[in-house]
Motif scaffolding. Sequence first.
Motif, PDB file in Angstrom:
ATOM      1  N   GLN A  27     -45.494  21.480 -29.470  1.00 26.08           N
ATOM      2  CA  GLN A  27     -45.780  20.451 -28.663  1.00 26.08           C
ATOM      3  C   GLN A  27     -47.250  20.109 -28.869  1.00 26.08           C
ATOM      4  OE1 GLN A  27     -44.695  20.566 -24.569  1.00 26.08           O
ATOM      5  NE2 GLN A  27     -46.104  19.069 -23.914  1.00 26.08           N
ATOM      6  N   GLY A  28     -47.878  18.802 -29.149  1.00 25.15           N
ATOM      7  CA  GLY A  28     -49.101  18.473 -29.368  1.00 25.15           C
ATOM      8  C   GLY A  28     -49.824  18.180 -28.093  1.00 25.15           C
ATOM      9  N   TYR A  29     -50.900  17.561 -28.372  1.00 25.49           N
ATOM     10  CA  TYR A  29     -51.670  16.867 -27.089  1.00 25.49           C
ATOM     11  C   TYR A  29     -51.878  15.620 -27.137  1.00 25.49           C
ATOM     12  CZ  TYR A  29     -53.643  21.845 -26.637  1.00 25.49           C
ATOM     13  OH  TYR A  29     -53.525  23.108 -26.341  1.00 25.49           O
ATOM     14  N   GLU A  30     -51.218  14.721 -26.192  1.00 20.73           N
ATOM     15  CA  GLU A  30     -51.064  13.312 -26.293  1.00 20.73           C
ATOM     16  C   GLU A  30     -52.386  12.614 -26.151  1.00 20.73           C
ATOM     17  OE1 GLU A  30     -48.805   9.893 -23.613  1.00 20.73           O
ATOM     18  OE2 GLU A  30     -48.045  12.081 -23.304  1.00 20.73           O
ATOM     19  N   ALA A  35     -50.691  26.468 -10.552  1.00 16.99           N
ATOM     20  CA  ALA A  35     -49.898  25.097 -11.155  1.00 16.99           C
ATOM     21  C   ALA A  35     -48.950  25.789 -12.307  1.00 16.99           C
ATOM     22  CB  ALA A  35     -50.988  24.352 -11.853  1.00 16.99           C
ATOM     23  N   GLY A  36     -48.943  26.884 -12.909  1.00 13.17           N
ATOM     24  CA  GLY A  36     -48.407  27.218 -14.037  1.00 13.17           C
ATOM     25  C   GLY A  36     -48.354  26.402 -15.381  1.00 13.17           C
ATOM     26  N   MET A  37     -47.460  25.975 -15.865  1.00 12.97           N
ATOM     27  CA  MET A  37     -47.271  25.129 -17.114  1.00 12.97           C
ATOM     28  C   MET A  37     -47.232  23.591 -16.874  1.00 12.97           C
ATOM     29  SD  MET A  37     -45.621  27.127 -20.272  1.00 12.97           S
ATOM     30  CE  MET A  37     -44.075  27.589 -19.522  1.00 12.97           C
ATOM     31  N   PHE A  38     -48.014  22.673 -17.105  1.00 10.51           N
ATOM     32  CA  PHE A  38     -48.059  21.425 -16.718  1.00 10.51           C
ATOM     33  C   PHE A  38     -48.660  20.558 -17.659  1.00 10.51           C
ATOM     34  CE2 PHE A  38     -51.827  22.711 -14.795  1.00 10.51           C
ATOM     35  CZ  PHE A  38     -52.629  21.419 -15.175  1.00 10.51           C
ATOM     36  N   HIS A  39     -47.973  19.176 -17.908  1.00 15.36           N
ATOM     37  CA  HIS A  39     -48.603  18.173 -18.849  1.00 15.36           C
ATOM     38  C   HIS A  39     -48.268  16.852 -18.269  1.00 15.36           C
ATOM     39  CE1 HIS A  39     -49.799  16.549 -22.832  1.00 15.36           C
ATOM     40  NE2 HIS A  39     -48.735  15.483 -22.176  1.00 15.36           N
ATOM     41  N   ARG A  40     -49.283  16.118 -17.588  1.00 15.59           N
ATOM     42  CA  ARG A  40     -48.958  14.904 -16.802  1.00 15.59           C
ATOM     43  C   ARG A  40     -49.917  13.817 -17.130  1.00 15.59           C
ATOM     44  NH1 ARG A  40     -47.062  17.294 -11.906  1.00 15.59           N
ATOM     45  NH2 ARG A  40     -45.885  19.201 -12.709  1.00 15.59           N
ATOM     46  N   GLU A  41     -49.628  12.739 -17.208  1.00 16.82           N
ATOM     47  CA  GLU A  41     -50.423  11.447 -17.339  1.00 16.82           C
ATOM     48  C   GLU A  41     -51.079  10.963 -16.107  1.00 16.82           C
ATOM     49  OE1 GLU A  41     -48.168   8.514 -19.131  1.00 16.82           O
ATOM     50  OE2 GLU A  41     -48.094   9.387 -21.207  1.00 16.82           O
ATOM     51  N   ASP A  78     -53.468  18.818 -18.669  1.00 12.07           N
ATOM     52  CA  ASP A  78     -52.704  19.989 -19.534  1.00 12.07           C
ATOM     53  C   ASP A  78     -53.066  21.167 -19.075  1.00 12.07           C
ATOM     54  OD1 ASP A  78     -51.712  21.540 -21.686  1.00 12.07           O
ATOM     55  OD2 ASP A  78     -50.707  19.670 -22.161  1.00 12.07           O
ATOM     56  N   SER A  79     -52.019  21.978 -18.594  1.00  9.71           N
ATOM     57  CA  SER A  79     -52.543  23.519 -18.383  1.00  9.71           C
ATOM     58  C   SER A  79     -53.033  24.315 -19.570  1.00  9.71           C
ATOM     59  CB  SER A  79     -51.202  24.085 -17.912  1.00  9.71           C
ATOM     60  OG  SER A  79     -50.355  24.258 -18.867  1.00  9.71           O
ATOM     61  N   ASP A 104     -40.447  13.884 -12.793  1.00 11.27           N
ATOM     62  CA  ASP A 104     -39.369  14.773 -12.548  1.00 11.27           C
ATOM     63  C   ASP A 104     -40.015  16.051 -12.008  1.00 11.27           C
ATOM     64  OD1 ASP A 104     -37.362  12.600 -12.596  1.00 11.27           O
ATOM     65  OD2 ASP A 104     -37.026  13.156 -14.752  1.00 11.27           O
ATOM     66  N   ASN A 105     -41.221  16.434 -12.109  1.00 11.04           N
ATOM     67  CA  ASN A 105     -41.748  17.569 -11.882  1.00 11.04           C
ATOM     68  C   ASN A 105     -42.336  17.763 -10.408  1.00 11.04           C
ATOM     69  OD1 ASN A 105     -41.818  18.425 -14.655  1.00 11.04           O
ATOM     70  ND2 ASN A 105     -42.822  16.667 -14.894  1.00 11.04           N
ATOM     71  N   ARG A 106     -42.510  18.803  -9.993  1.00 11.78           N
ATOM     72  CA  ARG A 106     -43.051  19.091  -8.549  1.00 11.78           C
ATOM     73  C   ARG A 106     -44.190  18.774  -8.745  1.00 11.78           C
ATOM     74  NH1 ARG A 106     -41.999  25.201  -6.468  1.00 11.78           N
ATOM     75  NH2 ARG A 106     -43.130  24.179  -4.875  1.00 11.78           N
ATOM     76  N   PRO A 107     -44.908  18.272  -7.496  1.00  9.64           N
ATOM     77  CA  PRO A 107     -46.188  17.899  -7.486  1.00  9.64           C
ATOM     78  C   PRO A 107     -47.366  18.811  -7.614  1.00  9.64           C
ATOM     79  CG  PRO A 107     -45.265  17.049  -5.723  1.00  9.64           C
ATOM     80  CD  PRO A 107     -44.473  17.756  -6.273  1.00  9.64           C
ATOM     81  N   LEU A 108     -48.357  18.928  -8.255  1.00  7.90           N
ATOM     82  CA  LEU A 108     -49.433  19.599  -8.440  1.00  7.90           C
ATOM     83  C   LEU A 108     -50.222  19.812  -7.115  1.00  7.90           C
ATOM     84  CD1 LEU A 108     -50.873  18.465 -12.079  1.00  7.90           C
ATOM     85  CD2 LEU A 108     -49.391  20.563 -11.510  1.00  7.90           C
TER      86      LEU A 108
END
Length: 413
Positions: A103-106, A241-247, A279-280, A304-308
């Motif tokens: 998985q890259g970095y958008e 937060a764990g692992m996350f990747h959000r726009e 990104d985490s 579809d993820n839980r809010p940060l």
Amino acid sequence: MKQWSRWCVLVGSAAIGGGAIAQQWKAEVPTVENAGLYRIELSAEIIARSVQNLEDVRIIERSGTMVPFVLDLPESGSKVEREMPFDILRNEKLDHYTIVELQGYEGEIIEAIYLSVRNAWVVKDATITGSDDRKNWYALAQQRVEPAYGGPEPCGALCEAILRIPPSDYPYYRIEINDSLTPPIKVESAEWFTTVEVGTGWTPMEGLVWRQAESSGITRIECFLPYPGRIDRIDMGFKHAGMFHREGRLVVPIVRETRHGSKRRSERIESVVSRFVIDSRRKNFVELSNEPMDTFTIVIENVDNRPLAFESVRLGQRTTSMLVLLEQSKHYTITTGDPKKQAPQYDLAHFKEELPAPIATLNHGPLIALPSTARQGPTIAPSRWWIWAGLVAVLGLVGFMAVRMLREPPSTT
């Protein structure tokens, strides 16, 4: 008589003349024990209250004397290479291939993938592809995987193989390593390197108030500053937060007026200032270009993820300083807030590169609003008795001249 009329007009104009706009803010500078060159770091608020290029900033000694200074504006820091890890989504051995999906970095441009391989001196062929959705894959390059090949130098428990690819911004990468002739190699991790700026000083911006709200898959962080600060950077911190990747995007409210016939309607909308990705796997911040804002909203798309859960929001501004020669035990004040002032022209500016190292860095006191300067009234107070005496004298003189003109015989031709 025409000259007399002009004189009266000038007197009247002088009597009702107005005052000029003065500085609106001040901050005290601490006294110094040793004379010499000092660096005074300007607070984020004093920069916010000044015009864009700080042309209205001045430093004044208690006697009222202007003190020459040189602005030391922020510059970009030095650039260094920084390692960034990929997330390995798949690392599977098939009959004749090893498949590694990353998985890259958008939004980031990647030109090489660095594979860490468990102690192996081999040469293998590999095909590298990229994808936007992990379903459709597109060719990028064919490379040789050569972890420490040709050494006799040991590479320790892990050997590195560099796979060059054309500049790419895919969010996913796949490496197919050909194992048809030799046993597979064990890929432990994958990284890429990016160039980042370091060494830039940051001044924190105080007074931010923020609150978090959730609605239909979107997190909104509403932020308020007590002044229209010029923001260069927004840092975000999260709880567990764990692992996350959000726009995300940064928006500011604006009012748009529309007209339908003779009716006008005001509509409050949001204007996008910046789009970003959090990104985490890296520090999460948004870089801006000195944006003047006092009210803005950070919008995070959770899909579809839980809010940060936001833990902190910090604002920063690239550090701006003034270099100034101060005298021992004298009192100095920095003033600003007059948009009509032009930048001062000091000789000192021509010797900036030759100035000695500053003795120390000073922080000025809090910014204080100066009493508003009311427009000056008439220079002659009408309530004084002597103004009436002056008016009577002027009227008497006018009457005397009029009578004299009537008594003069008419001129003959």
